[in-house]
Scaffold this motif. Structure first.
Motif, PDB file in Angstrom:
ATOM      1  N   ALA A  65       0.646  -1.101   0.465  1.00 29.63           N
ATOM      2  CA  ALA A  65      -0.812   0.228   0.241  1.00 29.63           C
ATOM      3  C   ALA A  65       0.672   0.503  -0.089  1.00 29.63           C
ATOM      4  O   ALA A  65       2.086   1.195   0.362  1.00 29.63           O
ATOM      5  CB  ALA A  65      -0.726   0.182   1.522  1.00 29.63           C
ATOM      6  N   VAL A  66       0.984   2.157  -1.013  1.00 26.55           N
ATOM      7  CA  VAL A  66       1.539   3.451  -0.911  1.00 26.55           C
ATOM      8  C   VAL A  66       0.352   4.682  -0.426  1.00 26.55           C
ATOM      9  O   VAL A  66      -1.242   4.194  -1.130  1.00 26.55           O
ATOM     10  CB  VAL A  66       2.027   3.408  -1.778  1.00 26.55           C
ATOM     11  CG1 VAL A  66       3.019   3.083  -1.879  1.00 26.55           C
ATOM     12  CG2 VAL A  66       1.852   3.212  -3.667  1.00 26.55           C
ATOM     13  N   VAL A  67       0.450   5.734  -0.356  1.00 27.53           N
ATOM     14  CA  VAL A  67      -0.205   6.812  -0.795  1.00 27.53           C
ATOM     15  C   VAL A  67      -0.121   7.291  -2.236  1.00 27.53           C
ATOM     16  O   VAL A  67       0.931   8.046  -2.209  1.00 27.53           O
ATOM     17  CB  VAL A  67      -0.248   7.733   0.325  1.00 27.53           C
ATOM     18  CG1 VAL A  67      -1.285   8.993   0.529  1.00 27.53           C
ATOM     19  CG2 VAL A  67      -0.748   7.783   1.957  1.00 27.53           C
TER      20      VAL A  67
ATOM     21  N   PRO B 158       6.967   6.327   1.782  1.00 27.83           N
ATOM     22  CA  PRO B 158       6.010   5.406   3.656  1.00 27.83           C
ATOM     23  C   PRO B 158       5.504   4.406   2.410  1.00 27.83           C
ATOM     24  O   PRO B 158       4.373   4.615   1.270  1.00 27.83           O
ATOM     25  CB  PRO B 158       5.451   6.802   3.431  1.00 27.83           C
ATOM     26  CG  PRO B 158       5.773   7.854   3.568  1.00 27.83           C
ATOM     27  CD  PRO B 158       6.444   7.591   1.815  1.00 27.83           C
ATOM     28  N   VAL B 159       5.866   3.122   2.421  1.00 31.04           N
ATOM     29  CA  VAL B 159       5.001   2.211   2.495  1.00 31.04           C
ATOM     30  C   VAL B 159       4.280   1.631   3.233  1.00 31.04           C
ATOM     31  O   VAL B 159       4.733   1.366   4.410  1.00 31.04           O
ATOM     32  CB  VAL B 159       5.720   0.927   1.382  1.00 31.04           C
ATOM     33  CG1 VAL B 159       5.990   1.324   0.314  1.00 31.04           C
ATOM     34  CG2 VAL B 159       6.562   0.311   2.501  1.00 31.04           C
ATOM     35  N   CYS B 160       3.242   0.719   3.312  1.00 29.99           N
ATOM     36  CA  CYS B 160       3.083  -0.847   4.220  1.00 29.99           C
ATOM     37  C   CYS B 160       2.703  -2.036   3.789  1.00 29.99           C
ATOM     38  O   CYS B 160       1.899  -2.096   2.365  1.00 29.99           O
ATOM     39  CB  CYS B 160       1.367  -0.562   5.468  1.00 29.99           C
ATOM     40  SG  CYS B 160       0.831  -1.302   6.846  1.00 29.99           S
TER      41      CYS B 160
ATOM     42  N   HIS C 213       5.542  -1.669   8.395  1.00 29.74           N
ATOM     43  CA  HIS C 213       5.378  -0.013   8.113  1.00 29.74           C
ATOM     44  C   HIS C 213       6.959   0.310   8.067  1.00 29.74           C
ATOM     45  O   HIS C 213       7.667   0.013   8.012  1.00 29.74           O
ATOM     46  CB  HIS C 213       4.909   0.317   8.630  1.00 29.74           C
ATOM     47  CG  HIS C 213       3.543   0.234   9.797  1.00 29.74           C
ATOM     48  ND1 HIS C 213       2.277   0.914   8.896  1.00 29.74           N
ATOM     49  CD2 HIS C 213       3.415  -0.411  10.447  1.00 29.74           C
ATOM     50  CE1 HIS C 213       1.766   0.602   9.553  1.00 29.74           C
ATOM     51  NE2 HIS C 213       1.966  -0.975  10.483  1.00 29.74           N
TER      52      HIS C 213
ATOM     53  N   ALA D 105      -6.961  -0.663   2.341  1.00 33.36           N
ATOM     54  CA  ALA D 105      -5.660   0.496   2.593  1.00 33.36           C
ATOM     55  C   ALA D 105      -6.453   1.674   3.015  1.00 33.36           C
ATOM     56  O   ALA D 105      -7.642   2.127   2.623  1.00 33.36           O
ATOM     57  CB  ALA D 105      -4.594   0.512   2.071  1.00 33.36           C
TER      58      ALA D 105
ATOM     59  N   VAL E  73      -5.085   5.508   4.884  1.00 28.86           N
ATOM     60  CA  VAL E  73      -4.891   6.386   4.441  1.00 28.86           C
ATOM     61  C   VAL E  73      -4.108   7.072   6.171  1.00 28.86           C
ATOM     62  O   VAL E  73      -5.535   7.146   6.986  1.00 28.86           O
ATOM     63  CB  VAL E  73      -4.301   7.898   3.652  1.00 28.86           C
ATOM     64  CG1 VAL E  73      -3.110   8.407   4.146  1.00 28.86           C
ATOM     65  CG2 VAL E  73      -4.196   7.362   2.814  1.00 28.86           C
TER      66      VAL E  73
ATOM     67  N   GLY F 210      -1.074  10.335   7.346  1.00 32.81           N
ATOM     68  CA  GLY F 210      -0.084  10.768   6.032  1.00 32.81           C
ATOM     69  C   GLY F 210      -0.006   9.734   5.381  1.00 32.81           C
ATOM     70  O   GLY F 210       0.863   9.498   4.447  1.00 32.81           O
ATOM     71  N   ALA F 211       0.181   8.101   6.302  1.00 33.11           N
ATOM     72  CA  ALA F 211       1.236   7.004   6.107  1.00 33.11           C
ATOM     73  C   ALA F 211       0.085   6.167   5.633  1.00 33.11           C
ATOM     74  O   ALA F 211      -1.279   5.832   6.235  1.00 33.11           O
ATOM     75  CB  ALA F 211       1.760   6.454   7.290  1.00 33.11           C
ATOM     76  N   PRO F 212       0.258   4.829   4.551  1.00 32.55           N
ATOM     77  CA  PRO F 212      -0.835   4.168   4.109  1.00 32.55           C
ATOM     78  C   PRO F 212      -0.950   3.102   4.954  1.00 32.55           C
ATOM     79  O   PRO F 212       0.119   3.181   5.920  1.00 32.55           O
ATOM     80  CB  PRO F 212      -0.055   3.768   2.748  1.00 32.55           C
ATOM     81  CG  PRO F 212       1.044   3.714   2.951  1.00 32.55           C
ATOM     82  CD  PRO F 212       1.396   5.603   3.705  1.00 32.55           C
ATOM     83  N   LEU F 213      -1.749   2.167   5.618  1.00 31.02           N
ATOM     84  CA  LEU F 213      -1.952   1.197   6.039  1.00 31.02           C
ATOM     85  C   LEU F 213      -2.683   0.233   5.891  1.00 31.02           C
ATOM     86  O   LEU F 213      -3.788   0.640   4.716  1.00 31.02           O
ATOM     87  CB  LEU F 213      -3.480   1.934   7.954  1.00 31.02           C
ATOM     88  CG  LEU F 213      -3.502   0.628   8.175  1.00 31.02           C
ATOM     89  CD1 LEU F 213      -2.090   0.168   9.052  1.00 31.02           C
ATOM     90  CD2 LEU F 213      -4.418   1.136   9.608  1.00 31.02           C
ATOM     91  N   VAL F 214      -2.250  -0.837   6.014  1.00 30.30           N
ATOM     92  CA  VAL F 214      -3.341  -1.735   5.178  1.00 30.30           C
ATOM     93  C   VAL F 214      -3.444  -3.235   5.605  1.00 30.30           C
ATOM     94  O   VAL F 214      -1.953  -3.297   6.293  1.00 30.30           O
ATOM     95  CB  VAL F 214      -2.960  -2.765   3.722  1.00 30.30           C
ATOM     96  CG1 VAL F 214      -1.556  -2.380   3.568  1.00 30.30           C
ATOM     97  CG2 VAL F 214      -3.876  -3.954   2.742  1.00 30.30           C
TER      98      VAL F 214
END
Lengths: 222, 222
Positions: free
Chosen positions: A40-42, A80-82, A110, B40, B42, B45-49
């Motif tokens: 996941a990314v934004v 930033p990734v998850c 994260h 997923a 946000v 500001g960071a992604p969360l999945v």
């Protein structure tokens, strides 16, 4: 192997705390047993999640970066990734609809994914990525040409900030439902198994399936 | 059934266009065959999945909302989400490391997930969610109490903006590698199968496993 995971606020499990696992060996095991991940990314303020290949190399994972996410291609210095990997082991049939659940092993990482650009490190990363989905294939298959290497985008992500959650065993029904003994309850396990190799029809002549493929056939995945 | 998906820029597949599928029936089929999804959002500001349960109801999906994401709990009016479901059908062993791949069916949905709060709609959503992971369980199991209903968070997401990507068949090796005929190539299929029911040890007395469980046992998942 026993270094605890380093919990930050976002990697600390708040719901289902009893299912949280905090040793690094458990994280490695979940990652190594999962075939692929969700990254996941934004992008433009909205979340984007896509399935992609990955492979673990010690305390970091390599990710296939060319997933169509603009932000990934543009991230020269890191993004930033998850990353989540999830293996479902079965469905939990509870006495109540409310307590229905799944048995699973799940890891969430994260961090900031950094492009791998050094040719030697990239070749190493591609070996790790290839051998994760197809153990033995890197040594067997034709290696990438410089052009193919350039066309492949790889990201590296440290496993510093991660959480692991595992559910196993029978349903967690309410005491009153268990005591009533009016409904069946149990687990229906889900098995993932490698089938029989299907040779490419474009192969010419008689071929033996290579050993790194035949030894996987019939075994469990995950 | 043949209404095309409505592509926006972010739901238009740019890489592997030949794998894009654009009819709504294909989207429904991928969603219905997947056991769970990755959701997923946000957060700061960071992604969360995170993996979570879902179920399709016509042209929307319901999602289990209590995934530990603060933003989900706080979203009274809706929150931008991205939902991915992925079913892996096999590993593609190419002649070259570069062309190794997976066979898969994948759907990605973008949109704004809205909390389901109306009690009647929520009960309907929970039926859809329960029957997705455990068909027949809603009718069989004890229904949620008002307290359980209140403790469950459900989101609804329209399937307006979605993409489907499917890969199947043999490797897509380079012509020169196929012509060389020096390496085996093919597909190793991955099968997901329901096992034998494991009754809860807390059951008292002799129990027949209910038909909605036994009829699933031994069948393929996905």
């Amino acid at each position: 192997m026993t270094t605890p995971l380093s919990p930050t606020d976002r990697s600390t499990i708040k719901r289902g705390k009893h299912r949280a696992v905090t040793d690094r060996a458990a994280l490695h095991a979940v990652l190594d047993n999962a075939l692929f991940c969700h990254l996941a990314v934004v992008v433009d303020g909205a979340p984007l999640v896509l399935p992609t290949g990955f492979g673990r190399d010690g305390d970091r994972v390599f990710l296939h970066g060319s997933t169509g996410a603009r932000s990934l291609r543009e991230a020269a210095t890191g993004i930033p990734v998850c990353v989540a990997v999830t293996i479902v082991d079965g469905v939990v049939y509870a006495r109540s609809a409310f307590d229905h659940s799944m048995n699973y092993r799940s890891a969430v990482v994260h961090g900031t994914a950094v492009p791998v650009t050094d040719p030697e490190e990239k070749a190493h990363a591609l070996r790790v990525l290839t051998d994760h989905i197809a153990p033995g294939s890197w040594d067997y298959a034709r290696k990438p040409t410089p052009k193919e290497l350039a066309a492949t985008s790889v990201l590296a992500l440290d496993l510093t900030e991660a959480s692991v959650k595992i559910r196993s065993g029978p349903p967690g029904d309410e005491d009153v439902d268990v005591a009533a003994n009016e409904k069946w309850a149990g687990v229906l396990p889900l098995h993932s198994t490698w089938g029989k190799p299907e040779p490419d029809p474009a192969l010419v002549g008689e071929w033996d399936v290579p050993e790194h493929v035949t030894r996987r056939s019939g075994t469990s995945q995950g």
